[in-house]
Design a protein around this motif. Sequence first.
Motif, PDB file in Angstrom:
ATOM      1  N   PRO A 140      78.989 120.739  -1.894  1.00  0.00           N
ATOM      2  CA  PRO A 140      78.774 121.943  -2.712  1.00  0.00           C
ATOM      3  C   PRO A 140      77.480 122.691  -2.389  1.00  0.00           C
ATOM      4  O   PRO A 140      77.440 123.906  -2.393  1.00  0.00           O
ATOM      5  CB  PRO A 140      78.734 121.399  -4.139  1.00  0.00           C
ATOM      6  CG  PRO A 140      79.518 120.142  -4.089  1.00  0.00           C
ATOM      7  CD  PRO A 140      79.275 119.571  -2.721  1.00  0.00           C
ATOM      8  N   GLY A 141      76.423 121.959  -2.045  1.00  0.00           N
ATOM      9  CA  GLY A 141      75.147 122.599  -1.733  1.00  0.00           C
ATOM     10  C   GLY A 141      74.969 122.936  -0.272  1.00  0.00           C
ATOM     11  O   GLY A 141      73.871 123.257   0.170  1.00  0.00           O
ATOM     12  N   GLY A 142      76.034 122.851   0.498  1.00  0.00           N
ATOM     13  CA  GLY A 142      75.964 123.082   1.939  1.00  0.00           C
ATOM     14  C   GLY A 142      76.305 121.810   2.693  1.00  0.00           C
ATOM     15  O   GLY A 142      76.302 120.717   2.127  1.00  0.00           O
ATOM     16  N   ASP A 143      76.605 121.939   3.969  1.00  0.00           N
ATOM     17  CA  ASP A 143      76.990 120.778   4.774  1.00  0.00           C
ATOM     18  C   ASP A 143      75.884 119.742   4.839  1.00  0.00           C
ATOM     19  O   ASP A 143      74.699 120.087   4.924  1.00  0.00           O
ATOM     20  CB  ASP A 143      77.363 121.217   6.192  1.00  0.00           C
ATOM     21  CG  ASP A 143      78.693 121.949   6.238  1.00  0.00           C
ATOM     22  OD1 ASP A 143      79.301 122.141   5.165  1.00  0.00           O
ATOM     23  OD2 ASP A 143      79.126 122.327   7.349  1.00  0.00           O
ATOM     24  N   ARG A 144      76.286 118.457   4.795  1.00  0.00           N
ATOM     25  CA  ARG A 144      75.354 117.331   4.947  1.00  0.00           C
ATOM     26  C   ARG A 144      75.653 116.680   6.296  1.00  0.00           C
ATOM     27  O   ARG A 144      76.804 116.570   6.701  1.00  0.00           O
ATOM     28  CB  ARG A 144      75.553 116.290   3.843  1.00  0.00           C
ATOM     29  CG  ARG A 144      75.487 116.797   2.413  1.00  0.00           C
ATOM     30  CD  ARG A 144      74.136 117.309   2.026  1.00  0.00           C
ATOM     31  NE  ARG A 144      73.111 116.337   2.251  1.00  0.00           N
ATOM     32  CZ  ARG A 144      72.140 116.067   1.407  1.00  0.00           C
ATOM     33  NH1 ARG A 144      72.060 116.712   0.274  1.00  0.00           N
ATOM     34  NH2 ARG A 144      71.209 115.184   1.693  1.00  0.00           N
ATOM     35  N   THR A 145      74.615 116.251   6.984  1.00  0.00           N
ATOM     36  CA  THR A 145      74.780 115.617   8.281  1.00  0.00           C
ATOM     37  C   THR A 145      74.332 114.166   8.195  1.00  0.00           C
ATOM     38  O   THR A 145      73.263 113.868   7.656  1.00  0.00           O
ATOM     39  CB  THR A 145      73.947 116.355   9.354  1.00  0.00           C
ATOM     40  OG1 THR A 145      74.295 117.739   9.319  1.00  0.00           O
ATOM     41  CG2 THR A 145      74.235 115.809  10.732  1.00  0.00           C
ATOM     42  N   TYR A 146      75.185 113.271   8.683  1.00  0.00           N
ATOM     43  CA  TYR A 146      74.913 111.835   8.650  1.00  0.00           C
ATOM     44  C   TYR A 146      75.023 111.262  10.052  1.00  0.00           C
ATOM     45  O   TYR A 146      75.817 111.734  10.869  1.00  0.00           O
ATOM     46  CB  TYR A 146      75.926 111.102   7.763  1.00  0.00           C
ATOM     47  CG  TYR A 146      75.906 111.533   6.319  1.00  0.00           C
ATOM     48  CD1 TYR A 146      75.065 110.928   5.403  1.00  0.00           C
ATOM     49  CD2 TYR A 146      76.743 112.550   5.867  1.00  0.00           C
ATOM     50  CE1 TYR A 146      75.049 111.312   4.068  1.00  0.00           C
ATOM     51  CE2 TYR A 146      76.743 112.948   4.546  1.00  0.00           C
ATOM     52  CZ  TYR A 146      75.897 112.332   3.648  1.00  0.00           C
ATOM     53  OH  TYR A 146      75.884 112.719   2.340  1.00  0.00           O
ATOM     54  N   GLU A 147      74.230 110.229  10.315  1.00  0.00           N
ATOM     55  CA  GLU A 147      74.364 109.464  11.556  1.00  0.00           C
ATOM     56  C   GLU A 147      74.917 108.098  11.186  1.00  0.00           C
ATOM     57  O   GLU A 147      74.488 107.483  10.204  1.00  0.00           O
ATOM     58  CB  GLU A 147      73.015 109.290  12.257  1.00  0.00           C
ATOM     59  CG  GLU A 147      73.142 108.502  13.547  1.00  0.00           C
ATOM     60  CD  GLU A 147      71.798 108.248  14.241  1.00  0.00           C
ATOM     61  OE1 GLU A 147      71.788 107.414  15.155  1.00  0.00           O
ATOM     62  OE2 GLU A 147      70.800 108.860  13.850  1.00  0.00           O
ATOM     63  N   ILE A 148      75.885 107.623  11.970  1.00  0.00           N
ATOM     64  CA  ILE A 148      76.469 106.309  11.734  1.00  0.00           C
ATOM     65  C   ILE A 148      75.580 105.262  12.370  1.00  0.00           C
ATOM     66  O   ILE A 148      75.392 105.251  13.592  1.00  0.00           O
ATOM     67  CB  ILE A 148      77.902 106.228  12.311  1.00  0.00           C
ATOM     68  CG1 ILE A 148      78.772 107.310  11.679  1.00  0.00           C
ATOM     69  CG2 ILE A 148      78.492 104.841  12.111  1.00  0.00           C
ATOM     70  CD1 ILE A 148      80.141 107.461  12.327  1.00  0.00           C
ATOM     71  N   LEU A 149      75.000 104.385  11.534  1.00  0.00           N
ATOM     72  CA  LEU A 149      74.107 103.349  12.037  1.00  0.00           C
ATOM     73  C   LEU A 149      74.864 102.085  12.455  1.00  0.00           C
ATOM     74  O   LEU A 149      74.517 101.459  13.451  1.00  0.00           O
ATOM     75  CB  LEU A 149      73.065 102.974  10.975  1.00  0.00           C
ATOM     76  CG  LEU A 149      72.131 104.102  10.543  1.00  0.00           C
ATOM     77  CD1 LEU A 149      71.168 103.601   9.482  1.00  0.00           C
ATOM     78  CD2 LEU A 149      71.363 104.664  11.737  1.00  0.00           C
ATOM     79  N   SER A 150      75.880 101.697  11.643  1.00  0.00           N
ATOM     80  CA  SER A 150      76.648 100.491  11.998  1.00  0.00           C
ATOM     81  C   SER A 150      78.048 100.565  11.421  1.00  0.00           C
ATOM     82  O   SER A 150      78.299 101.224  10.407  1.00  0.00           O
ATOM     83  CB  SER A 150      75.943  99.232  11.505  1.00  0.00           C
ATOM     84  OG  SER A 150      76.011  99.137  10.097  1.00  0.00           O
ATOM     85  N   VAL A 151      78.951  99.857  12.097  1.00  0.00           N
ATOM     86  CA  VAL A 151      80.330  99.721  11.663  1.00  0.00           C
ATOM     87  C   VAL A 151      80.664  98.239  11.724  1.00  0.00           C
ATOM     88  O   VAL A 151      80.539  97.624  12.772  1.00  0.00           O
ATOM     89  CB  VAL A 151      81.303 100.510  12.578  1.00  0.00           C
ATOM     90  CG1 VAL A 151      82.749 100.311  12.125  1.00  0.00           C
ATOM     91  CG2 VAL A 151      80.947 101.969  12.635  1.00  0.00           C
ATOM     92  N   LYS A 152      81.033  97.679  10.562  1.00  0.00           N
ATOM     93  CA  LYS A 152      81.360  96.242  10.495  1.00  0.00           C
ATOM     94  C   LYS A 152      82.685  96.067   9.783  1.00  0.00           C
ATOM     95  O   LYS A 152      83.079  96.910   8.971  1.00  0.00           O
ATOM     96  CB  LYS A 152      80.277  95.469   9.729  1.00  0.00           C
ATOM     97  CG  LYS A 152      78.930  95.515  10.389  1.00  0.00           C
ATOM     98  CD  LYS A 152      77.900  94.783   9.569  1.00  0.00           C
ATOM     99  CE  LYS A 152      76.525  94.938  10.219  1.00  0.00           C
ATOM    100  NZ  LYS A 152      75.450  94.701   9.287  1.00  0.00           N
ATOM    101  N   PHE A 153      83.335  94.964  10.056  1.00  0.00           N
ATOM    102  CA  PHE A 153      84.587  94.634   9.388  1.00  0.00           C
ATOM    103  C   PHE A 153      84.404  93.267   8.738  1.00  0.00           C
ATOM    104  O   PHE A 153      84.515  92.242   9.391  1.00  0.00           O
ATOM    105  CB  PHE A 153      85.752  94.640  10.392  1.00  0.00           C
ATOM    106  CG  PHE A 153      86.000  96.005  10.951  1.00  0.00           C
ATOM    107  CD1 PHE A 153      86.802  96.913  10.272  1.00  0.00           C
ATOM    108  CD2 PHE A 153      85.399  96.401  12.152  1.00  0.00           C
ATOM    109  CE1 PHE A 153      87.007  98.181  10.778  1.00  0.00           C
ATOM    110  CE2 PHE A 153      85.619  97.669  12.663  1.00  0.00           C
ATOM    111  CZ  PHE A 153      86.410  98.564  11.966  1.00  0.00           C
ATOM    112  N   ILE A 154      84.059  93.315   7.440  1.00  0.00           N
ATOM    113  CA  ILE A 154      83.773  92.061   6.714  1.00  0.00           C
ATOM    114  C   ILE A 154      84.642  91.931   5.475  1.00  0.00           C
ATOM    115  O   ILE A 154      85.226  92.857   5.029  1.00  0.00           O
ATOM    116  CB  ILE A 154      82.293  91.993   6.286  1.00  0.00           C
ATOM    117  CG1 ILE A 154      81.861  93.277   5.598  1.00  0.00           C
ATOM    118  CG2 ILE A 154      81.415  91.709   7.480  1.00  0.00           C
ATOM    119  CD1 ILE A 154      80.462  93.283   5.062  1.00  0.00           C
TER     120      ILE A 154
END
Length: 157
Positions: A143-157
């Motif tokens: 709602p306040g504008g686009d947010r940008t994220y970086e993916i630090l880790s991907v786990k399957f637990i």
Amino acid sequence: MQKTPMTGKGLKRLEDELRRLKSEERPAIIRAIAEARSHGDLSENAEYHAARERQSFTEGRILELEEIVSTAEVIDPTSLSGDQVKFGATVTVVDEDTDKEATYQIVGVYEADIKQNLLSISSPLAKALIGKHEGDSISVPAPGGDRTYEILSVKFI
């Protein structure tokens, strides 16, 4: 009939709620209706109308849960692997504007609970994450504008 992806834990939680509604809530409502009926005139009996309303809500929820449980397709996140985000993944992201880290597990629509960091597969953030890899940056409309994220880790637990 379309299958609904869900984790085993999410399915168990819904099955437990269904069992409780059928074995505890439904009989309690029937007793409340019988008690209210014994008080006489039903047209002006608030207890009776409240119990009937509660019965209607409960029966609706039972039908909804039976439908969800019958179409559930359980996916075990521990059987998955890799660094690509998909259903069941536990993903740690960092907001590139605030440097705030957050960890979410991507789960089915009916088991999502943001307070427990369980993110619905249909949410904008999950949709942006699906198919991406560790180190990728994503943009999510907010709602306040686009947010940008970086993916630090991907786990399957």
